[in-house]
Motif scaffolding. Structure first.
Motif, short mmCIF file in Angstrom:
data_model
loop_
_atom_site.label_atom_id
_atom_site.label_comp_id
_atom_site.label_asym_id
_atom_site.label_seq_id
_atom_site.Cartn_x
_atom_site.Cartn_y
_atom_site.Cartn_z
N VAL A 145 53.94 47.54 77.89
CA VAL A 145 53.33 46.23 77.24
C VAL A 145 52.06 46.64 76.80
CG1 VAL A 145 52.41 44.09 77.21
CG2 VAL A 145 54.68 44.50 78.43
N ALA A 146 51.16 47.17 77.49
CA ALA A 146 49.66 47.58 77.34
C ALA A 146 49.88 48.62 76.55
CB ALA A 146 48.97 47.76 78.40
N ALA A 147 50.72 49.73 76.62
CA ALA A 147 50.54 51.03 75.94
C ALA A 147 51.49 50.99 74.51
CB ALA A 147 51.17 52.18 76.87
N VAL A 148 52.48 50.09 74.55
CA VAL A 148 53.33 50.12 73.35
C VAL A 148 53.64 48.95 72.65
CG1 VAL A 148 55.79 51.08 72.45
CG2 VAL A 148 54.56 52.22 74.28
N THR A 149 54.27 48.09 73.33
CA THR A 149 54.78 46.99 72.58
C THR A 149 53.99 45.89 71.95
OG1 THR A 149 55.05 45.84 74.73
CG2 THR A 149 57.06 47.14 73.88
N ASP A 150 52.69 45.56 72.56
CA ASP A 150 51.89 44.63 72.25
C ASP A 150 51.16 45.17 70.93
OD1 ASP A 150 51.94 42.62 73.92
OD2 ASP A 150 49.71 42.88 74.69
N GLY A 259 55.32 35.38 64.10
CA GLY A 259 55.83 36.92 63.51
C GLY A 259 55.27 37.80 64.64
N ASN A 260 53.92 37.86 65.13
CA ASN A 260 53.72 38.64 66.12
C ASN A 260 54.24 38.50 67.59
OD1 ASN A 260 52.01 40.34 67.63
ND2 ASN A 260 50.57 38.88 68.34
N ASP A 261 54.52 37.14 67.90
CA ASP A 261 55.06 37.01 69.26
C ASP A 261 56.55 37.24 69.55
OD1 ASP A 261 52.73 36.42 71.19
OD2 ASP A 261 54.55 35.43 72.24
N THR A 262 57.20 37.09 68.27
CA THR A 262 58.76 37.26 68.35
C THR A 262 59.15 38.80 68.97
OG1 THR A 262 59.25 35.42 66.48
CG2 THR A 262 60.82 37.28 67.13
N VAL A 263 58.47 39.59 68.12
CA VAL A 263 58.50 41.11 68.50
C VAL A 263 57.75 41.32 69.91
CG1 VAL A 263 58.13 43.37 68.02
CG2 VAL A 263 59.24 41.65 66.46
N ARG A 264 56.61 41.01 70.09
CA ARG A 264 55.98 41.06 71.28
C ARG A 264 56.53 40.49 72.38
NH1 ARG A 264 50.24 37.87 72.73
NH2 ARG A 264 49.53 39.53 74.12
N SER A 265 57.52 39.45 72.50
CA SER A 265 58.18 39.14 73.49
C SER A 265 59.56 39.95 73.65
CB SER A 265 58.51 37.58 73.52
OG SER A 265 57.20 36.97 73.45
N ALA A 266 60.16 39.85 72.40
CA ALA A 266 61.58 40.63 72.60
C ALA A 266 61.49 42.07 72.88
CB ALA A 266 62.22 40.40 71.04
N ALA A 267 60.66 42.79 72.44
CA ALA A 267 60.49 44.14 72.71
C ALA A 267 60.60 44.60 74.14
CB ALA A 267 59.28 44.98 71.82
N PRO A 268 59.35 44.13 74.94
CA PRO A 268 59.48 44.56 76.30
C PRO A 268 60.54 43.81 77.23
CG PRO A 268 57.88 42.76 76.04
CD PRO A 268 58.37 43.20 74.71
#
Length: 415
Positions: A145-150, A259-268
């Motif tokens: 999360v800290a290194a990639v997805t955020d 737009g931000n939080d959709t991927v920010r939640s789905a990716a991790p």
């Protein structure tokens, strides 16, 4: 028969999705009353009907005439009545035909062709972030999360919008204020009123800074157009139609947060699912990744719930619902409904068909779904090359929220 499970308390979701309770509700009370008690400093509400079966969720999302997004907006908590006219300016909180008029205007800019042009930049970013995460891992452990997805989600969105690099931190701060407002660890972001209670971060008083920035950015794009979405939104279409300033401000807010939080939640969430299932992770390189992404979205929907308000008396799953009642659909429950998905608690990367509702359904189906899917597919394609093996190094830290299925930390051991 046990009492009706409580699926309202946002603190429950910090421990994971309550699948056992969802299943009980689907089997026994698919439309179940939930008390809306005071929690974490937020006031009590009138209560709502929790909708947990897939067919009923789809009906609620598709039938905008009976189940309104406009009457009480789309969050479980009721907005302040004085804020309702403001809240209803957002496309998310409108019903047809007004919603359709605005959505058609926005869709002219938000085309798949425009989105697809960003794939090269998205891929380079995924590769760069993943390579740096693996290279800098301490004792082989990295917090994805800290290194990639955020950063991946935020920078892709700001590229799409055309936000200058120097301003990108603003978007992250605004997003976290709106999304993480229920989490006690984020309490220092809240503004409190004279009574000591937190002020709704979606109220007009709390969004002035973001709206002022949206106006400044729009003026910049009119003067110096680019290839980005804000340029397209600030210029009239061929028939002369264009967004009003107030509509543009609201759409900028919607894109910034959703737009931000959709991927920010789905990716991790996808990485977590694969880290917990070694066989599925090993199979990622052998399956068609577009389908695999759909299954990861089914497993970990970025949004947990959405609210509608009953516009006329109706019946749903044998329950009589009265005009003005709140109805809340639960996406993760619908996505695990045994009536629709065979063996729903098995991660099946080849599942087809896969009619999950992680991006909603009906007139409000997620406008940015194509961009989200592109980002998730590219991220997993690059992860297969850069980080082919990983396993959990610590339990994930989840967001305290009954709205966003967020993961605040995901430590994995790589290599």
């Amino acid at each position: 028969m046990p009492g009706v499970p409580d699926v309202y308390d946002p603190r429950r979701y910090a421990q994971g999705i309550p699948h056992a309770d969802y299943q009980w509700l689907r089997d026994h009370e698919p439309v179940a009353w939930q008390d809306e008690y005071e929690v974490l400093g937020w006031p009590a509400g009138e209560g709502f009907w929790a909708v947990t079966r897939h067919a009923d969720v789809v009906r609620v999302l598709k039938d905008a005439r009976v189940f309104s997004s406009c009457l009480g907006a789309t969050q479980i908590r009721d907005p302040d009545p004085a804020d309702l006219p403001f809240v209803r300016r957002m496309m998310l909180n409108q019903d047809p035909p007004q919603h359709g008029v605005l959505r058609r205007l926005v869709s002219r800019a938000f085309t798949p062709g425009r989105i697809d042009r960003f794939e090269g930049r998205v891929r380079e970013r995924a590769r760069t972030l993943l390579e740096a995460a693996v290279r800098d891992a301490r004792d082989g452990v990295v917090d994805l999360v800290a290194a990639v997805t955020d950063e991946y989600a935020l920078l892709n969105l700001t590229d799409l919008l055309g936000v200058p690099a120097a301003d990108r931190g603003l978007l992250l701060d605004w997003t976290e204020r709106v999304i993480a407002y229920q989490d006690p660890e984020e309490a220092d972001r809240l503004v409190r009123g004279p009574d000591g209670r937190p002020v709704n971060p979606r109220s007009p008083a709390m969004l002035g800074e973001m709206f002022a920035y949206a106006r400044e950015l729009a003026a910049e794009k009119r003067a110096r157009p680019g290839e980005d979405l804000m340029t397209a939104l600030t210029h009239a279409a061929g028939d002369g139609a264009r967004l009003a300033d107030a509509e543009l401000e609201m759409f900028f807010f919607l894109l910034t947060v959703a737009g931000n939080d959709t991927v920010r939640s789905a990716a991790p969430g996808g990485f977590l699912a694969l880290a917990e299932d070694g066989a599925a992770q090993e199979g990622m390189g052998k399956v068609e990744l577009r389908g695999a992404v759909e299954e990861l979205l089914r497993w970990h929907p970025p949004v947990l719930s959405f609210r509608r308000t009953v516009a006329e008396d109706t019946e749903l799953a044998g329950r009589t619902l009265r005009t003005g009642d709140k109805v809340v659909v639960f996406h993760a429950s619908a996505n695990h409904d045994e009536r629709v998905f065979a063996d729903p608690h098995r991660l099946d990367l080849t599942r087809s068909p896969n009619p999950h509702v992680s991006f909603g359904d009906g007139p409000h189906v997620c406008l940015g779904a194509h961009f989200a899917r592109l980002q998730l597919r590219v991220l997993h394609e690059e992860a297969l090359r850069v980080m082919p093996r990983y396993r959990l190094a610590a339990p994930p830290r989840r967001l305290v929220s009954h709205f966003i299925n967020g993961i605040k930390s995901l430590e994995v051991e790589v290599g």
